[in-house]
Design a protein around this motif. Structure first.
Motif, mmCIF file in Angstrom:
data_model
loop_
_atom_site.group_PDB
_atom_site.id
_atom_site.type_symbol
_atom_site.label_atom_id
_atom_site.label_comp_id
_atom_site.label_asym_id
_atom_site.label_seq_id
_atom_site.Cartn_x
_atom_site.Cartn_y
_atom_site.Cartn_z
ATOM 1 N N PHE A 87 22.926 -15.771 16.640
ATOM 2 C CA PHE A 87 21.971 -16.516 15.826
ATOM 3 C C PHE A 87 22.360 -17.990 15.736
ATOM 4 O O PHE A 87 21.511 -18.885 15.817
ATOM 5 C CB PHE A 87 21.909 -15.896 14.418
ATOM 6 C CG PHE A 87 20.966 -16.613 13.489
ATOM 7 C CD1 PHE A 87 19.602 -16.438 13.604
ATOM 8 C CD2 PHE A 87 21.451 -17.473 12.509
ATOM 9 C CE1 PHE A 87 18.729 -17.095 12.749
ATOM 10 C CE2 PHE A 87 20.591 -18.134 11.662
ATOM 11 C CZ PHE A 87 19.216 -17.941 11.781
ATOM 12 N N ARG A 93 21.514 -19.660 19.086
ATOM 13 C CA ARG A 93 20.077 -19.895 19.251
ATOM 14 C C ARG A 93 19.622 -21.073 18.399
ATOM 15 O O ARG A 93 18.799 -21.889 18.817
ATOM 16 C CB ARG A 93 19.289 -18.633 18.892
ATOM 17 C CG ARG A 93 19.398 -17.521 19.915
ATOM 18 C CD ARG A 93 18.305 -16.490 19.709
ATOM 19 N NE ARG A 93 18.387 -15.860 18.409
ATOM 20 C CZ ARG A 93 19.019 -14.726 18.166
ATOM 21 N NH1 ARG A 93 19.653 -14.105 19.155
ATOM 22 N NH2 ARG A 93 19.050 -14.209 16.956
ATOM 23 N N THR A 94 20.160 -21.170 17.181
ATOM 24 C CA THR A 94 19.778 -22.279 16.311
ATOM 25 C C THR A 94 20.212 -23.613 16.895
ATOM 26 O O THR A 94 19.452 -24.582 16.911
ATOM 27 C CB THR A 94 20.406 -22.096 14.915
ATOM 28 O OG1 THR A 94 20.017 -20.815 14.388
ATOM 29 C CG2 THR A 94 19.922 -23.184 13.968
ATOM 30 N N ASP A 100 17.946 -24.451 19.861
ATOM 31 C CA ASP A 100 16.633 -24.939 19.447
ATOM 32 C C ASP A 100 16.719 -26.379 18.953
ATOM 33 O O ASP A 100 15.838 -27.196 19.232
ATOM 34 C CB ASP A 100 16.055 -24.038 18.350
ATOM 35 C CG ASP A 100 15.727 -22.655 18.890
ATOM 36 O OD1 ASP A 100 15.566 -22.521 20.115
ATOM 37 O OD2 ASP A 100 15.636 -21.711 18.082
ATOM 38 N N LYS A 152 8.828 -23.195 14.789
ATOM 39 C CA LYS A 152 10.234 -22.808 14.889
ATOM 40 C C LYS A 152 10.601 -21.778 13.826
ATOM 41 O O LYS A 152 11.313 -20.803 14.095
ATOM 42 C CB LYS A 152 11.101 -24.054 14.746
ATOM 43 C CG LYS A 152 12.591 -23.767 14.841
ATOM 44 C CD LYS A 152 13.372 -25.056 14.705
ATOM 45 C CE LYS A 152 14.874 -24.762 14.711
ATOM 46 N NZ LYS A 152 15.666 -25.981 14.564
ATOM 47 N N HIS A 196 9.210 -18.459 14.774
ATOM 48 C CA HIS A 196 9.977 -17.900 15.894
ATOM 49 C C HIS A 196 11.286 -17.286 15.419
ATOM 50 O O HIS A 196 11.667 -16.188 15.828
ATOM 51 C CB HIS A 196 10.238 -19.012 16.910
ATOM 52 C CG HIS A 196 10.958 -18.532 18.138
ATOM 53 N ND1 HIS A 196 10.422 -17.611 19.014
ATOM 54 C CD2 HIS A 196 12.177 -18.856 18.630
ATOM 55 C CE1 HIS A 196 11.280 -17.375 19.984
ATOM 56 N NE2 HIS A 196 12.367 -18.114 19.788
ATOM 57 N N LEU A 197 12.003 -17.979 14.539
ATOM 58 C CA LEU A 197 13.277 -17.457 14.027
ATOM 59 C C LEU A 197 13.073 -16.198 13.195
ATOM 60 O O LEU A 197 13.857 -15.246 13.266
ATOM 61 C CB LEU A 197 13.983 -18.540 13.203
ATOM 62 C CG LEU A 197 14.510 -19.739 13.997
ATOM 63 C CD1 LEU A 197 15.101 -20.774 13.050
ATOM 64 C CD2 LEU A 197 15.562 -19.300 14.987
ATOM 65 N N LYS A 198 12.009 -16.181 12.375
ATOM 66 C CA LYS A 198 11.729 -14.979 11.575
ATOM 67 C C LYS A 198 11.441 -13.787 12.476
ATOM 68 O O LYS A 198 11.901 -12.669 12.224
ATOM 69 C CB LYS A 198 10.558 -15.246 10.643
ATOM 70 C CG LYS A 198 10.886 -16.165 9.474
ATOM 71 C CD LYS A 198 9.688 -16.325 8.559
ATOM 72 C CE LYS A 198 10.016 -17.196 7.348
ATOM 73 N NZ LYS A 198 8.854 -17.382 6.447
ATOM 74 N N ARG A 222 12.569 -13.288 15.514
ATOM 75 C CA ARG A 222 13.826 -12.844 16.135
ATOM 76 C C ARG A 222 14.684 -12.052 15.157
ATOM 77 O O ARG A 222 15.307 -11.058 15.533
ATOM 78 C CB ARG A 222 14.605 -14.044 16.654
ATOM 79 C CG ARG A 222 14.041 -14.621 17.952
ATOM 80 C CD ARG A 222 14.954 -15.685 18.504
ATOM 81 N NE ARG A 222 14.496 -16.177 19.800
ATOM 82 C CZ ARG A 222 15.134 -17.083 20.522
ATOM 83 N NH1 ARG A 222 16.270 -17.594 20.063
ATOM 84 N NH2 ARG A 222 14.655 -17.488 21.669
ATOM 85 N N MET A 223 14.732 -12.527 13.896
ATOM 86 C CA MET A 223 15.522 -11.803 12.902
ATOM 87 C C MET A 223 14.960 -10.398 12.686
ATOM 88 O O MET A 223 15.711 -9.438 12.538
ATOM 89 C CB MET A 223 15.557 -12.605 11.603
ATOM 90 C CG MET A 223 16.344 -13.895 11.692
ATOM 91 S SD MET A 223 16.267 -14.883 10.193
ATOM 92 C CE MET A 223 17.150 -13.795 9.080
#
Length: 212
Positions: free
Chosen positions: A111, A114-115, A118, A200, A203-205, A207-208
């Motif tokens: 995580f 990825r952050t 991005d 963004k 997208h992160l939500k 993936r989580m």
């Protein structure tokens, strides 16, 4: 010669790995060369040793002993992962907890990567704003006067005649137009940034939720 302490019991091992799981941010992260982080890690191991000694007063443990035995259990779990025996066969409760800790560390590291990726992509795609400066230009008027030949009186009248003021564009009007153009570009950049961050976050939500 000091008497040797008894081996770690299953209850002590299980309590050790559970405490490490609870405090993994203090124990398993950070650089070893940082003095402040190393000091905090030492305090955390001492606190874990105190809790284990309170729960099992017959065999008290020190912070160094707890740290050494944690690496023993960690090596066992990694060996099981390499030999693919973690999915088949019998696994002790202690090793199960250690494997859970390793999975949590891997998820947190992915995580974080990825952050950072991005953020790097956004910085590369973001265009720098052009700064426009207004530089006033002096305009020199050109006046052509044709003089009549052999007419002294006409020459005198021309010299004494008042000259009309030159016509020049207003600098304030040009500066105002440039400022309006710059403000419009800045407003467009802010709109694009707002759309990017909203996408963004979505997208992160997503993936989580997929990781869960």
């Amino acid at each position: 010669m000091r008497p040797r302490k008894p081996n770690w019991s299953t209850e002590q091992k299980l309590l050790l790995v559970q405490l490490v799981k609870t405090r993994r941010e203090d124990l398993l992260t950070g650089r070893h060369s940082c003095r402040e982080i190393a000091t905090n890690r030492r305090w955390a191991w001492d606190e874990i040793a105190e809790e284990i000694s309170t729960a099992h007063p017959d065999v008290p443990r020190t912070g160094k002993e707890c740290e050494r035995h944690w690496f023993v259990e960690l090596a066992k779990a990694k060996e099981l992962m390499l030999t693919h025996r973690s999915h088949t066969g019998h696994i002790s409760p202690v090793t199960k907890v250690v494997l859970e800790i390793l999975k949590l560390q891997r998820k947190e590291a992915d995580f974080k990567d990825r952050t950072e990726e991005d953020n790097t992509t956004f910085e590369e795609e973001e265009e720098p704003q052009e700064e426009m400066k207004y530089v006033p230009t002096a305009i020199t008027p050109i006046i052509n006067i044709e003089l009549p030949v052999n007419h002294t009186n006409d020459m005198s009248r021309l010299e004494n005649a008042p000259m009309s003021p030159p016509c020049s564009p207003s600098p304030s009007a040009e500066k105002r137009d440039l400022e309006i153009s710059v403000l419009r570009r800045q407003e467009r950049v802010l709109q694009l940034q707002e759309e990017y961050y909203s996408l963004k976050i979505k997208h992160l939500k997503a993936r989580m939720l997929m990781d869960l």
